[in-house]
Motif scaffolding. Structure first.
Motif, PDB file in Angstrom:
ATOM      1  N   SER A  61       0.834  -1.207   0.000  1.00  0.00           N
ATOM      2  CA  SER A  61       0.000   0.000   0.000  1.00  0.00           C
ATOM      3  C   SER A  61       0.868   1.257   0.000  1.00  0.00           C
ATOM      4  N   ARG A  62       2.009   1.224   0.715  1.00  0.00           N
ATOM      5  CA  ARG A  62       2.921   2.373   0.692  1.00  0.00           C
ATOM      6  C   ARG A  62       3.531   2.548  -0.697  1.00  0.00           C
ATOM      7  N   ALA A  63       3.877   1.450  -1.348  1.00  0.00           N
ATOM      8  CA  ALA A  63       4.442   1.524  -2.701  1.00  0.00           C
ATOM      9  C   ALA A  63       3.407   2.070  -3.684  1.00  0.00           C
ATOM     10  N   ARG A  64       2.154   1.636  -3.529  1.00  0.00           N
ATOM     11  CA  ARG A  64       1.094   2.126  -4.413  1.00  0.00           C
ATOM     12  C   ARG A  64       0.881   3.626  -4.204  1.00  0.00           C
ATOM     13  N   ALA A  65       0.888   4.065  -2.942  1.00  0.00           N
ATOM     14  CA  ALA A  65       0.709   5.494  -2.656  1.00  0.00           C
ATOM     15  C   ALA A  65       1.886   6.302  -3.204  1.00  0.00           C
ATOM     16  N   ALA A  66       3.103   5.772  -3.071  1.00  0.00           N
ATOM     17  CA  ALA A  66       4.268   6.470  -3.599  1.00  0.00           C
ATOM     18  C   ALA A  66       4.201   6.554  -5.118  1.00  0.00           C
ATOM     19  N   TRP A  67       3.729   5.506  -5.769  1.00  0.00           N
ATOM     20  CA  TRP A  67       3.605   5.517  -7.231  1.00  0.00           C
ATOM     21  C   TRP A  67       2.574   6.552  -7.677  1.00  0.00           C
ATOM     22  N   GLN A  68       1.468   6.626  -6.937  1.00  0.00           N
ATOM     23  CA  GLN A  68       0.451   7.618  -7.291  1.00  0.00           C
ATOM     24  C   GLN A  68       0.984   9.037  -7.084  1.00  0.00           C
ATOM     25  N   ARG A  69       1.741   9.255  -5.995  1.00  0.00           N
ATOM     26  CA  ARG A  69       2.355  10.570  -5.783  1.00  0.00           C
ATOM     27  C   ARG A  69       3.345  10.885  -6.906  1.00  0.00           C
TER      28      ARG A  69
END
Length: 106
Positions: A61-69
């Motif tokens: 979930s942190r990786a997904r949020a970082a990718w979206q950012r």
């Protein structure tokens, strides 16, 4: 009388267990211990994998949020190039924050 004397000389083990089964008894015990050992190792491995699942989900979930950012920052990259460099820089941490101990590992 000779038969009675022979019967008394026979050990109780020879009466209850036929000859040659001692090796088979040991093999059965070893097989049971081997199966129990394999089962214990398997359960230990499964438990270790299941203990890591929550951390993997959090990391994903942190990786997904970082990718979206990152994708959103990519859209605003042209706007950032138009701004002066001083406006792009963020405030640097003070020396008091920099000298603190790093957080302890869990």
């Amino acid at each position: 009388m000779a038969e009675l004397t022979n019967a008394l000389r026979m050990s109780p083990r020879s009466v209850t267990h036929p000859k040659g089964t001692e090796k088979l008894d040991g093999a059965i015990i070893l097989a049971i211990l081997a199966v129990a050992g394999v089962a214990a190792i398997f359960l230990f491995s499964v438990k270790g994998l299941l203990d890591q699942v929550p951390d993997v989900i959090d990391s994903a979930s942190r990786a997904r949020a970082a990718w979206q950012r990152f994708k959103l920052a990519g859209d605003g990259a042209t706007k950032a190039k138009e701004q002066p460099l001083s406006a792009q820089l963020t405030e640097l941490p003070s020396h008091a924050q920099h000298d603190q101990e790093p957080p302890a590992a869990a």
